[in-house]
Scaffold this motif. Structure first.
Motif, PDB file in Angstrom:
ATOM      1  N   MET A  76       0.830  -1.200   0.000  1.00 49.79           N
ATOM      2  CA  MET A  76       0.000   0.000   0.000  1.00 49.79           C
ATOM      3  C   MET A  76       0.872   1.260   0.000  1.00 49.79           C
ATOM      4  SD  MET A  76      -3.044   1.226   2.578  1.00 49.79           S
ATOM      5  CE  MET A  76      -4.330   0.208   1.878  1.00 49.79           C
ATOM      6  N   THR A  77       1.983   1.234   0.730  1.00 52.51           N
ATOM      7  CA  THR A  77       2.855   2.418   0.750  1.00 52.51           C
ATOM      8  C   THR A  77       3.453   2.678  -0.625  1.00 52.51           C
ATOM      9  OG1 THR A  77       4.919   1.298   1.398  1.00 52.51           O
ATOM     10  CG2 THR A  77       3.443   2.019   3.181  1.00 52.51           C
ATOM     11  N   VAL A  78       3.757   1.624  -1.361  1.00 52.59           N
ATOM     12  CA  VAL A  78       4.282   1.776  -2.720  1.00 52.59           C
ATOM     13  C   VAL A  78       3.221   2.411  -3.618  1.00 52.59           C
ATOM     14  CG1 VAL A  78       5.139   0.527  -4.754  1.00 52.59           C
ATOM     15  CG2 VAL A  78       5.938  -0.108  -2.474  1.00 52.59           C
ATOM     16  N   ALA A  79       1.981   1.950  -3.482  1.00 53.69           N
ATOM     17  CA  ALA A  79       0.884   2.513  -4.276  1.00 53.69           C
ATOM     18  C   ALA A  79       0.660   3.990  -3.933  1.00 53.69           C
ATOM     19  CB  ALA A  79      -0.397   1.710  -4.050  1.00 53.69           C
ATOM     20  N   ILE A  80       0.697   4.321  -2.655  1.00 54.00           N
ATOM     21  CA  ILE A  80       0.517   5.718  -2.244  1.00 54.00           C
ATOM     22  C   ILE A  80       1.646   6.581  -2.795  1.00 54.00           C
ATOM     23  CG2 ILE A  80       0.438   7.311  -0.279  1.00 54.00           C
ATOM     24  CD1 ILE A  80      -0.771   4.954   1.358  1.00 54.00           C
ATOM     25  N   GLU A  81       2.875   6.082  -2.682  1.00 54.28           N
ATOM     26  CA  GLU A  81       4.025   6.845  -3.162  1.00 54.28           C
ATOM     27  C   GLU A  81       3.895   7.152  -4.651  1.00 54.28           C
ATOM     28  OE1 GLU A  81       8.804   6.648  -2.722  1.00 54.28           O
ATOM     29  OE2 GLU A  81       7.855   4.915  -3.657  1.00 54.28           O
ATOM     30  N   ALA A 102       0.723   6.674   6.992  1.00 55.76           N
ATOM     31  CA  ALA A 102       0.517   5.267   6.651  1.00 55.76           C
ATOM     32  C   ALA A 102       1.753   4.419   6.987  1.00 55.76           C
ATOM     33  CB  ALA A 102       0.175   5.126   5.168  1.00 55.76           C
ATOM     34  N   CYS A 103       2.939   5.019   6.938  1.00 54.33           N
ATOM     35  CA  CYS A 103       4.186   4.275   7.171  1.00 54.33           C
ATOM     36  C   CYS A 103       4.505   4.058   8.646  1.00 54.33           C
ATOM     37  CB  CYS A 103       5.353   4.992   6.499  1.00 54.33           C
ATOM     38  SG  CYS A 103       5.346   4.866   4.707  1.00 54.33           S
ATOM     39  N   ILE A 104       3.893   4.802   9.530  1.00 51.24           N
ATOM     40  CA  ILE A 104       4.223   4.711  10.956  1.00 51.24           C
ATOM     41  C   ILE A 104       4.150   3.275  11.493  1.00 51.24           C
ATOM     42  CG2 ILE A 104       3.437   5.379  13.278  1.00 51.24           C
ATOM     43  CD1 ILE A 104       2.874   8.186  12.093  1.00 51.24           C
ATOM     44  N   PRO A 105       3.087   2.524  11.221  1.00 51.29           N
ATOM     45  CA  PRO A 105       3.056   1.146  11.758  1.00 51.29           C
ATOM     46  C   PRO A 105       4.190   0.269  11.224  1.00 51.29           C
ATOM     47  CG  PRO A 105       0.882   1.806  10.985  1.00 51.29           C
ATOM     48  CD  PRO A 105       1.838   2.863  10.539  1.00 51.29           C
ATOM     49  N   LEU A 106       4.541   0.432   9.953  1.00 50.90           N
ATOM     50  CA  LEU A 106       5.629  -0.377   9.394  1.00 50.90           C
ATOM     51  C   LEU A 106       6.970   0.016   9.991  1.00 50.90           C
ATOM     52  CD1 LEU A 106       4.540  -0.505   5.663  1.00 50.90           C
ATOM     53  CD2 LEU A 106       4.414  -2.345   7.343  1.00 50.90           C
ATOM     54  N   LEU A 107       7.164   1.289  10.252  1.00 49.00           N
ATOM     55  CA  LEU A 107       8.404   1.732  10.899  1.00 49.00           C
ATOM     56  C   LEU A 107       8.512   1.151  12.308  1.00 49.00           C
ATOM     57  CD1 LEU A 107       8.461   5.418   9.660  1.00 49.00           C
ATOM     58  CD2 LEU A 107      10.169   3.662   9.156  1.00 49.00           C
ATOM     59  N   ALA A 124      -0.555  -9.337   8.676  1.00 46.21           N
ATOM     60  CA  ALA A 124       0.325  -9.801   7.595  1.00 46.21           C
ATOM     61  C   ALA A 124       0.667  -8.662   6.633  1.00 46.21           C
ATOM     62  CB  ALA A 124      -0.295 -10.986   6.864  1.00 46.21           C
ATOM     63  N   GLU A 125       1.144  -7.538   7.194  1.00 43.39           N
ATOM     64  CA  GLU A 125       1.479  -6.357   6.396  1.00 43.39           C
ATOM     65  C   GLU A 125       2.982  -6.134   6.258  1.00 43.39           C
ATOM     66  OE1 GLU A 125      -1.607  -2.992   7.158  1.00 43.39           O
ATOM     67  OE2 GLU A 125      -1.002  -3.808   9.094  1.00 43.39           O
ATOM     68  N   PHE A 126       3.759  -6.765   7.110  1.00 44.25           N
ATOM     69  CA  PHE A 126       5.198  -6.534   7.143  1.00 44.25           C
ATOM     70  C   PHE A 126       5.871  -7.322   6.034  1.00 44.25           C
ATOM     71  CE2 PHE A 126       9.344  -6.784   9.650  1.00 44.25           C
ATOM     72  CZ  PHE A 126       9.638  -5.445   9.499  1.00 44.25           C
ATOM     73  N   PHE A 127       7.072  -6.915   5.640  1.00 43.34           N
ATOM     74  CA  PHE A 127       7.774  -7.575   4.539  1.00 43.34           C
ATOM     75  C   PHE A 127       8.578  -8.793   4.989  1.00 43.34           C
ATOM     76  CE2 PHE A 127      10.491  -4.189   6.087  1.00 43.34           C
ATOM     77  CZ  PHE A 127      11.761  -4.731   6.109  1.00 43.34           C
ATOM     78  N   ILE A 128       8.517  -9.110   6.270  1.00 44.18           N
ATOM     79  CA  ILE A 128       9.134 -10.334   6.791  1.00 44.18           C
ATOM     80  C   ILE A 128       8.028 -11.156   7.417  1.00 44.18           C
ATOM     81  CG2 ILE A 128      10.751 -11.277   8.499  1.00 44.18           C
ATOM     82  CD1 ILE A 128      12.371  -8.620   8.099  1.00 44.18           C
ATOM     83  N   GLU A 129       8.015 -12.430   7.102  1.00 49.58           N
ATOM     84  CA  GLU A 129       6.994 -13.303   7.666  1.00 49.58           C
ATOM     85  C   GLU A 129       7.628 -14.411   8.490  1.00 49.58           C
ATOM     86  OE1 GLU A 129       4.703 -15.702   4.944  1.00 49.58           O
ATOM     87  OE2 GLU A 129       6.403 -15.876   3.579  1.00 49.58           O
ATOM     88  N   GLN A 130       6.886 -14.865   9.470  1.00 49.61           N
ATOM     89  CA  GLN A 130       7.319 -15.988  10.295  1.00 49.61           C
ATOM     90  C   GLN A 130       6.563 -17.218   9.838  1.00 49.61           C
ATOM     91  OE1 GLN A 130       7.104 -15.328  14.493  1.00 49.61           O
ATOM     92  NE2 GLN A 130       7.502 -17.448  14.992  1.00 49.61           N
ATOM     93  N   ARG A 131       7.310 -18.292   9.631  1.00 52.65           N
ATOM     94  CA  ARG A 131       6.723 -19.554   9.194  1.00 52.65           C
ATOM     95  C   ARG A 131       6.950 -20.602  10.281  1.00 52.65           C
ATOM     96  NH1 ARG A 131       9.538 -19.562   3.222  1.00 52.65           N
ATOM     97  NH2 ARG A 131       8.246 -17.928   2.319  1.00 52.65           N
ATOM     98  N   PRO A 132       6.060 -21.558  10.365  1.00 50.36           N
ATOM     99  CA  PRO A 132       6.306 -22.630  11.344  1.00 50.36           C
ATOM    100  C   PRO A 132       7.519 -23.465  10.917  1.00 50.36           C
ATOM    101  CG  PRO A 132       4.252 -23.000  10.127  1.00 50.36           C
ATOM    102  CD  PRO A 132       4.819 -21.709   9.645  1.00 50.36           C
TER     103      PRO A 132
END
Length: 187
Positions: A76-81, A102-107, A124-132
């Motif tokens: 979404m930040t890329v689209a806004i930019e 909009a970027c505050i939560p990601l920061l 599930a908005e962050f660019f790093i995900e945790q997997r089992p």
């Protein structure tokens, strides 16, 4: 609720929606001023002059809503930019202000990840995900990049470095059973 019109109720959408609500509050203040001016014979030309900039901001917000409705998180930040790359400096400045909110939560997520190895990503908005993954496979399989969710303010190289920073803190903390390996833990 706030942000419900943007691909769910993610934190990035809520930040954008909050910025838009602030804009609406400014509009309401302007309407109160215009109502007071109406009593002193406000002309149509004066009304047009007073309302031109706020109406342009409304057009920009509608365009953002339509263009970002399906995106979430870093995407979404890329689209806004993209919308901020506009020939009109006022539109660009308005979009930049909304983008900052909009970027505050990601920061915050990024700070928690690189300083403490903590991943709090309820939508599930962050660019790093945790997997089992079991502890023996932690380094290779537990954390991964979501390339499509890298926000506009993070390069691909920086995204990989952030992944390694948080992953390292987690590896030392969990595989080596040492909780002192984070900036927060050292303070």
């Amino acid at each position: 609720g706030v942000g419900a019109g943007f691909g769910g109720v993610g934190l990035v959408a809520r930040g954008l929606a909050q910025g838009m609500l602030e804009e609406l509050e400014e509009w309401h203040k302007l309407l109160a001023v215009l109502e007071a001016q109406r009593l002193h014979e406000l002309s149509l030309l004066q009304l047009l002059c007073w309302a031109e900039a706020p109406l342009q901001r409304f057009v920009t917000m509608v365009t953002l809503i339509r263009g970002c409705a399906q995106a979430r998180g870093g995407a979404m930040t890329v689209a806004i930019e993209r919308f901020g790359k506009h020939g009109d400096e006022e539109v660009s400045a308005h979009v930049a202000r909304l983008l900052r909110l909009a970027c505050i939560p990601l920061l915050r997520m990024l700070r928690d990840w690189v300083t403490a190895g903590q991943l709090h990503d309820p939508h599930a908005e962050f660019f790093i995900e945790q997997r089992p993954a079991p502890l023996v496979d932690m380094w290779e399989k537990r954390y991964a990049l979501r390339p499509h969710m890298v926000p506009c303010f993070v390069s691909t190289k920086l995204a990989h470095q952030a992944l390694l920073a948080g992953k390292s803190i987690n590896f030392i903390r969990q595989a080596c059973a040492d909780d002192g390996w984070s900036i927060r833990g050292a303070a």
